[in-house]
Design an enzyme around this catalytic site. Structure first.
Site, PDB file in Angstrom:
ATOM      1  N   SER A  63       0.798  -1.243   0.000  1.00  0.00           N
ATOM      2  CA  SER A  63       0.000   0.000   0.000  1.00  0.00           C
ATOM      3  C   SER A  63       0.823   1.281   0.000  1.00  0.00           C
ATOM      4  O   SER A  63       0.263   2.355  -0.243  1.00  0.00           O
ATOM      5  CB  SER A  63      -0.923   0.026   1.215  1.00  0.00           C
ATOM      6  N   LYS A  66       0.475   3.405  -2.959  1.00  0.00           N
ATOM      7  CA  LYS A  66      -0.697   4.270  -3.175  1.00  0.00           C
ATOM      8  C   LYS A  66      -0.321   5.749  -3.102  1.00  0.00           C
ATOM      9  O   LYS A  66      -1.001   6.588  -3.681  1.00  0.00           O
ATOM     10  CB  LYS A  66      -1.793   3.930  -2.148  1.00  0.00           C
ATOM     11  N   TYR A 188      -3.409  -2.189 -10.499  1.00  0.00           N
ATOM     12  CA  TYR A 188      -3.345  -1.982  -9.053  1.00  0.00           C
ATOM     13  C   TYR A 188      -2.418  -3.011  -8.385  1.00  0.00           C
ATOM     14  O   TYR A 188      -1.578  -2.677  -7.530  1.00  0.00           O
ATOM     15  CB  TYR A 188      -4.764  -2.053  -8.458  1.00  0.00           C
ATOM     16  N   TYR A 240      -4.581   2.787   7.684  1.00  0.00           N
ATOM     17  CA  TYR A 240      -5.812   1.994   7.787  1.00  0.00           C
ATOM     18  C   TYR A 240      -6.728   2.627   8.836  1.00  0.00           C
ATOM     19  O   TYR A 240      -6.851   3.837   8.895  1.00  0.00           O
ATOM     20  CB  TYR A 240      -5.489   0.518   8.086  1.00  0.00           C
ATOM     21  N   VAL A 258       1.041  -3.747   3.887  1.00  0.00           N
ATOM     22  CA  VAL A 258       0.961  -5.051   4.546  1.00  0.00           C
ATOM     23  C   VAL A 258       2.247  -5.886   4.392  1.00  0.00           C
ATOM     24  O   VAL A 258       2.360  -6.949   4.978  1.00  0.00           O
ATOM     25  CB  VAL A 258      -0.270  -5.884   4.096  1.00  0.00           C
TER      26      VAL A 258
HETATM   27  N1  GLU Z   1      -2.186  -5.237  -2.392  1.00  0.00           N
HETATM   28  C1  GLU Z   1      -2.749  -5.206  -1.088  1.00  0.00           C
HETATM   29  C2  GLU Z   1      -4.263  -5.363  -1.142  1.00  0.00           C
HETATM   30  O1  GLU Z   1      -4.894  -4.828  -1.989  1.00  0.00           O
HETATM   31  C3  GLU Z   1      -2.339  -3.915  -0.429  1.00  0.00           C
HETATM   32  C4  GLU Z   1      -2.817  -3.841   0.961  1.00  0.00           C
HETATM   33  C5  GLU Z   1      -2.002  -2.972   1.848  1.00  0.00           C
HETATM   34  O2  GLU Z   1      -0.778  -2.938   1.840  1.00  0.00           O
HETATM   35  O3  GLU Z   1      -2.668  -2.263   2.605  1.00  0.00           O
HETATM   36  O4  GLU Z   1      -4.837  -6.028  -0.368  1.00  0.00           O
END
Ligand code: GLU
Length: 304
Positions: A63, A66, A188, A240, A258
């Site tokens: 993530s 992002k 993604y 989160y 994650v």
């Molecule tokens: N590729 C992971 C997902 O979509 C990223 C999640 C993360 O790092 O928060 O679940």
């Protein structure tokens, strides 16, 4: 400020702690990582770089990517971007479907999965070769042309992307997705599967600590107004449903993934990355958060 001594102190403290977190397993490839890995890299605007542990070993940024995709989209689009994705903390898990249903397919922010999937949709619409242009953007920010994805992580997530597929489908039903669902998931998951080290991430995040330009460059990657906005979203939505706790304990904007990485930024002072794969119940690196809390406490340098 004796950063060397401060990092040595953090290293000793972390070594003495029991790590009770759990490595992410819902992407099978991530479950294979050695949970004892730990790296930290501090990159100061005017006092140099300090690090220890596995700070040069690449890991799955997940993530954290992002932040890069949002930044790239903001270079291509004005404020109308925020008509398709909001800037409010979600207070829900990163992959939650519930809020999206209530809020008619407009994700709470660009750092939950739904929001990042809208950003993927935007990049696919705006860029001729989205994957190539995305990875080149990350290579440019980090000054390292060898940065790439981990194919095994990519394939592992692609074959386990049921929830993300549900999110895109739901948003498409509300008219907030333009492109084909498979293309969005492909892009993604590609961005999430980029591998970088703590040192490379600290370098790539320099623009957020320096009003939109890397530390030793005149080139403005994004405007200082947009930098302020990305930092504000990191501060309120980067962790989160634990963004409040991170703000409370650490006091810096940042983003976690994650894969166990966390990058944090002190505008005007430094960027810092920690990597420790075991996650707390909210999905943030347990020891990573501890190390950053100690950094802002021992240096007295947080944004508050
Ligand atoms: N590729 C992971 C997902 O979509 C990223 C999640 C993360 O790092 O928060 O679940």
């Amino acid at each position: 400020m004796d950063y060397k001594l401060i990092l040595q102190t953090i290293k000793n403290e972390v070594a003495a702690l029991e790590n009770t977190g759990n490595v992410a397993t819902y992407i099978p490839e991530l479950a294979k990582i050695d949970p004892s890995k730990f790296g930290m890299h501090l990159n100061c605007i005017s006092s140099g770089e300090f690090n220890f542990g596995d700070c040069n070993e690449r890991f799955s940024i997940q993530s954290i990517s992002k932040v890069f995709s949002l930044t790239l989209a903001m270079t291509l689009m004005g404020d109308e971007l925020f008509e398709r994705v909001d800037v409010e903390p979600s207070g829900d898990p990163f992959n939650s479907l519930v809020q999206l249903e209530y809020e008619q397919g407009i994700p709470r922010n660009p750092f939950i999965n739904a929001g990042a999937l809208v950003i993927s949709d935007i990049l696919i619409s705006k860029l001729e070769n989205p994957k190539k242009e995305f990875i080149e953007f990350v290579r440019k920010l980090s000054g390292n042309p060898s940065i790439d994805i981990n194919e095994s992580v990519f394939n592992s997530e692609l074959s386990n992307s049921f929830r993300n597929a549900a999110l895109v489908n739901l948003m498409k039903s509300f008219g907030n997705i333009e492109n084909a669902i498979e293309d969005i998931l492909d892009f993604y998951i590609y961005q999430c599967s980029v591998s970088m080290s703590c040192a490379e991430l600290s370098k790539a995040f320099e623009i957020y600590a320096n009003s939109g330009a890397s530390f030793n460059s005149e080139e403005q990657i994004i405007t200082s107004r947009k930098t302020k906005r990305v930092n504000a979203i990191m501060q309120t939505c980067g962790f989160y449903d634990e963004a409040g706790e991170f703000s409370f304990r650490v006091g810096l904007p940042g983003k976690s993934g994650v894969g166990g990485g966390i990058v944090a930024v002190h505008p005007g002072q430094y960027t810092v990355t920690v990597w420790s794969p075991p996650l707390n119940p909210k999905g943030n690196s347990e020891l990573g958060m501890y190390a950053l809390e100690r950094l802002t406490t021992l240096t007295g340098l947080s944004i508050f």
